[in-house]
Scaffold this motif. Structure first.
Motif, mmCIF file in Angstrom:
data_model
loop_
_atom_site.group_PDB
_atom_site.id
_atom_site.type_symbol
_atom_site.label_atom_id
_atom_site.label_comp_id
_atom_site.label_asym_id
_atom_site.label_seq_id
_atom_site.Cartn_x
_atom_site.Cartn_y
_atom_site.Cartn_z
ATOM 1 N N GLN A 1 0.814 -1.217 0.000
ATOM 2 C CA GLN A 1 0.000 0.000 0.000
ATOM 3 C C GLN A 1 0.853 1.274 0.000
ATOM 4 O O GLN A 1 0.740 2.093 -0.918
ATOM 5 C CB GLN A 1 -0.965 -0.025 1.195
ATOM 6 N N PRO A 2 1.751 1.460 1.008
ATOM 7 C CA PRO A 2 2.576 2.684 0.964
ATOM 8 C C PRO A 2 3.502 2.713 -0.250
ATOM 9 O O PRO A 2 3.738 3.784 -0.816
ATOM 10 C CB PRO A 2 3.375 2.639 2.272
ATOM 11 N N MET A 3 3.991 1.524 -0.690
ATOM 12 C CA MET A 3 4.862 1.496 -1.864
ATOM 13 C C MET A 3 4.142 2.074 -3.082
ATOM 14 O O MET A 3 4.686 2.917 -3.813
ATOM 15 C CB MET A 3 5.308 0.056 -2.164
ATOM 16 N N VAL A 4 2.904 1.615 -3.275
ATOM 17 C CA VAL A 4 2.112 2.067 -4.424
ATOM 18 C C VAL A 4 1.918 3.590 -4.379
ATOM 19 O O VAL A 4 2.126 4.298 -5.377
ATOM 20 C CB VAL A 4 0.753 1.339 -4.442
ATOM 21 N N LEU A 5 1.577 4.070 -3.186
ATOM 22 C CA LEU A 5 1.304 5.513 -3.051
ATOM 23 C C LEU A 5 2.582 6.334 -3.202
ATOM 24 O O LEU A 5 2.611 7.357 -3.899
ATOM 25 C CB LEU A 5 0.638 5.795 -1.708
ATOM 26 N N TYR A 6 3.661 5.843 -2.547
ATOM 27 C CA TYR A 6 4.933 6.583 -2.633
ATOM 28 C C TYR A 6 5.429 6.628 -4.065
ATOM 29 O O TYR A 6 5.994 7.615 -4.511
ATOM 30 C CB TYR A 6 6.004 5.927 -1.746
ATOM 31 N N LEU A 7 5.249 5.522 -4.789
ATOM 32 C CA LEU A 7 5.695 5.478 -6.192
ATOM 33 C C LEU A 7 4.969 6.540 -7.006
ATOM 34 O O LEU A 7 5.584 7.248 -7.819
ATOM 35 C CB LEU A 7 5.420 4.096 -6.790
ATOM 36 N N GLU A 8 3.661 6.646 -6.754
ATOM 37 C CA GLU A 8 2.890 7.637 -7.516
ATOM 38 C C GLU A 8 3.337 9.058 -7.171
ATOM 39 O O GLU A 8 3.472 9.910 -8.051
ATOM 40 C CB GLU A 8 1.400 7.461 -7.216
ATOM 41 N N LEU A 9 3.581 9.265 -5.869
ATOM 42 C CA LEU A 9 4.038 10.591 -5.445
ATOM 43 C C LEU A 9 5.398 10.909 -6.057
ATOM 44 O O LEU A 9 5.636 12.004 -6.564
ATOM 45 C CB LEU A 9 4.118 10.658 -3.917
ATOM 46 N N ALA A 10 6.290 9.904 -6.013
ATOM 47 C CA ALA A 10 7.641 10.119 -6.533
ATOM 48 C C ALA A 10 7.599 10.390 -8.038
ATOM 49 O O ALA A 10 8.304 11.267 -8.540
ATOM 50 C CB ALA A 10 8.507 8.901 -6.235
ATOM 51 N N LEU A 11 6.762 9.619 -8.750
ATOM 52 C CA LEU A 11 6.666 9.807 -10.197
ATOM 53 C C LEU A 11 6.157 11.196 -10.553
ATOM 54 O O LEU A 11 6.557 11.794 -11.554
ATOM 55 C CB LEU A 11 5.738 8.743 -10.797
ATOM 56 N N GLU A 12 5.278 11.695 -9.697
ATOM 57 C CA GLU A 12 4.720 13.019 -9.939
ATOM 58 C C GLU A 12 5.803 14.100 -9.849
ATOM 59 O O GLU A 12 5.744 15.104 -10.528
ATOM 60 C CB GLU A 12 3.630 13.287 -8.900
ATOM 61 N N ASP A 13 6.782 13.763 -8.973
ATOM 62 C CA ASP A 13 7.838 14.761 -8.751
ATOM 63 C C ASP A 13 8.949 14.663 -9.779
ATOM 64 O O ASP A 13 9.896 15.434 -9.742
ATOM 65 C CB ASP A 13 8.450 14.568 -7.344
ATOM 66 N N MET A 14 8.889 13.677 -10.643
ATOM 67 C CA MET A 14 9.985 13.433 -11.597
ATOM 68 C C MET A 14 9.590 13.951 -12.973
ATOM 69 O O MET A 14 8.429 13.817 -13.363
ATOM 70 C CB MET A 14 10.216 11.916 -11.747
ATOM 71 N N PRO A 15 10.563 14.420 -13.718
ATOM 72 C CA PRO A 15 10.276 14.656 -15.129
ATOM 73 C C PRO A 15 9.935 13.311 -15.777
ATOM 74 O O PRO A 15 10.655 12.328 -15.568
ATOM 75 C CB PRO A 15 11.600 15.195 -15.685
ATOM 76 N N ALA A 16 8.854 13.279 -16.528
ATOM 77 C CA ALA A 16 8.325 12.002 -17.024
ATOM 78 C C ALA A 16 9.311 11.246 -17.902
ATOM 79 O O ALA A 16 9.285 10.024 -17.979
ATOM 80 C CB ALA A 16 7.030 12.238 -17.798
#
Lengths: 133, 499
Positions: free
Chosen positions: B278-293
């Motif tokens: 659960q936290p992995m999934v959410l953290y991944l989404e948050l991290a991806l949002e912060d990254m240039p795609a």
């Protein structure tokens, strides 16, 4: 801005959810146990509560019921990690996510979600519940 | 020898021989003795009468008869028939018949000794008066005809007794045969019965009342035994069947319990796993949002996200097996359209070497089901069938129809009742499985595939879904022949909504 209370004994779940919801613009409070959550509700109140089912001390179902008793307008989402070893004596159908979530509904939860859910899923549910208010 | 003596003919013969040995010699002795004595008496009387006649004639001879004429007279005594010896002692001289030699003349023995001299001659002497002087007439008569007659009689007697003995032995033989042959028959029949031919009737061909009574009693006994035997056999068969059914049911209960325990264990693991995911999934989404795609980090994070999704899928499957998944949404519906759709989808996924045939009864009853899960069951079973084809080709047959579960079958499976079910079958012509493999196929992560091929969760998921539907899955398989999975789901009749 709507206020959300997260009750989960898993620190990482709390922290990740908190970040997701804060980033979506909500005010977020966290509690590690049911009692702590109830205490926070009494003190500060919340528009929406997200609570885990299986926790040490009072579980998510009881927490949801107690909140519903006192705060009729608060929306409640019960989340669960899925299966959990059943207590003795072994009764396969007595304890399962299904029955947890079913009892969560009867305890007053507005929605139930099974972990792991993604960001869009939780935000959609949160928004729709808060919009109903 | 003793064996022969202990038979009825043996005993009879011995008894008869014994009786004859005791009775015949005295009988023989008495008869021959009596006859001999009687004949001797007759002979002696006869001889004496003749002798007396001679004596009288001697006395009537001329007193001056010459010795020559006396001798001739004596000759006539011998020539008259039985005479053997004739002489007269006169005044110290002996005048003998000229027919006797001088030697024979000296042979005269004592009187009245019948058969005692060994020369077969009966001697007697008579005092007479000849020439006016006292003289003794000595005569001897041939006894041998008497001895011969007695001997002949004894021989006849011996023959008669021997014939009698033979006759009695013959009668004994006949009696033995009459008694023994039905007994032998009974014995043979009894032996046949004891070696398994219990239906042989005990009815010997005999008119003897004792034999008839004995065989009637034996026959009654046989009939009773046959009846008891039949009852016992039936009872044993029934018990064995009941025992086999009970054991089968126990095995099934045990099997379900084991799978439930595994489900509980796996469900607990999945629960913890989900709390980690659960936290992995959410953290991944948050991290991806912060990254240039288009950054490499974003690319890597998306890969991690894919992995997390895979983990999520595994976790879902485990929860489906352990029946701890969330409510899949049950509806009352006929399985026919669901199965049709699934078959179309599966056919597209399978290579052309696999011949998939479907026999789906469009009128099959409705069940309370989660359509997606039913499709999952079919997909997983067909995938399993495909995996069982060693050369990648073969036949898969899917069928759907209503089925009645019998009392007998319900007794063998804990989750089945004697009621109406909808039966979904998947048969394949693959490798088949031995009993040990069949025992374990529903266990999560049990797989006969090479490492890395398949998760070993497909059939576990099927089992979880079937259990959740209140149904039963029955596996029939034989190595080298193929496998049949029969999924029984409780029928709720024809629901109007399903039409």
């Amino acid at each position: 801005m709507a206020k959300i209370l997260i009750v989960d004994d898993e620190e990482h779940v709390r922290a990740a959810l908190k970040q997701v919801l804060e980033r979506a613009g909500y005010e977020v409070a966290v509690a590690a146990t049911g009692n702590e959550g109830l205490e926070l509700m009494r003190r500060e109140g919340a528009d929406l509560v997200i609570t885990d089912v299986i926790m040490p001390g009072i579980d998510g179902i009881t927490t949801a019921r107690k909140i519903r008793e006192k705060f009729r307008d608060t929306r409640i989402i019960v989340i669960s990690g899925g299966g959990k070893a059943a207590p003795e004596p072994y009764e396969p159908d007595a304890i399962s996510t299904r029955s947890y979530l079913a009892s969560a509904s009867s305890a007053g939860a507005d929605r139930t979600l099974t972990k792991p859910f993604d960001r869009d899923e939780i935000l959609r549910v949160v928004r729709s519940l808060l919009d109903e208010q | 020898m003793a064996r022969h003596l202990n038979t009825i003919p043996g005993r009879l013969v011995v008894m008869l021989l014994l009786i004859h040995a005791l009775l015949m010699p005295p009988l023989f002795y008495v008869i021959s003795n009596t006859v001999e004595r009687t004949m001797k008496d007759i002979f002696i009387d006869h001889v004496r009468n003749i002798a007396q006649i001679f004596a009288d004639r001697i006395e009537r001879l001329e007193p001056d008869a010459s010795e020559q004429s006396i001798s001739e007279f004596l000759d006539s005594a011998i020539l008259s028939g039985q005479g053997r010896y004739a002489a007269i002692d006169i005044d110290g001289r002996t005048v003998a018949s000229s027919l006797m030699s001088a030697e024979e003349t000296g042979l005269f023995r004592e009187d009245f000794a019948f058969g005692e001299h060994g020369d077969d001659v009966y001697y007697l002497s008579l005092p007479v008066t000849a020439h006016g002087e006292a003289a003794v007439l000595k005569l001897g008569y041939d006894e041998s005809p008497i001895h011969e007659e007695v001997a002949a009689l004894q021989l006849t007697l011996t023959y008669v007794l021997a014939a009698y003995l033979l006759l009695t032995l013959l009668v004994a033989g006949l009696v033995s045969v009459t008694v023994v042959s039905p007994l032998r028959w009974l014995q043979k029949a009894s032996r046949a019965i004891s070696s398994g031919d219990v239906d042989r009737e005990l009815k010997p061909d005999s008119g003897l009342a004792e034999i008839v009574a004995l065989s009637e009693d034996l026959e009654t006994m046989r009939r009773n035994l046959v009846g008891i035997n039949e009852r016992l056999m039936n009872e044993i068969a029934e018990r064995e069947q009941a025992e086999a059914e009970r054991r089968h049911l126990e095995d099934q209960v045990h099997h379900h319990q084991r799978l439930r325990s595994l489900g509980t264990l796996a469900g607990g693991v999945a629960h913890e796993f989900n709390n980690v995911l659960q936290p992995m999934v959410l953290y991944l989404e948050l991290a991806l949002e912060d990254m240039p795609a288009d950054s490499l980090t974003a690319e890597n994070l998306r890969r991690v996200q894919e992995l997390a999704n895979r983990a999520k899928g595994l976790s879902r499957q485990i929860l489906t097996f352990s029946r701890h998944d969330s409510d899949p949404g049950f509806v009352r519906q006929s399985l026919a359209p669901i199965a049709e759709e699934a078959v179309t989808m599966i056919r597209a996924l399978l290579p052309a070497t696999v011949d998939l045939r479907a026999d789906i009864d469009p009128a099959s009853s409705a069940v309370n089901c989660a359509p997606e899960q039913i499709q999952q069951v079919l997909v997983n079973l067909c995938n399993n069938a495909y995996q069982a084809m060693s050369d990648g080709g073969g036949h898969i047959a899917v069928s759907l129809r209503d089925a009645e579960v019998s009392e007998a079958m319900a007794g063998r499976y804990p989750h089945l009742d004697a009621a109406r079910y909808v039966l979904l079958e998947v048969r394949d012509t693959g490798r088949g499985m031995d009993p040990a493999t069949q025992e374990r196929i529903f266990e999560p992560f049990f797989t006969t595939q090479e490492v890395g091929k398949g998760t070993g969760l497909g059939l576990s998921v099927v089992h979880g879904i079937v259990e959740r539907h209140g149904g039963e899955i029955v596996v029939e398989s034989e190595p080298g022949k193929g496998t049949r999975f029969s999924v029984y789901l409780p029928s709720i009749g024809h629901d109007e909504q399903s039409r």
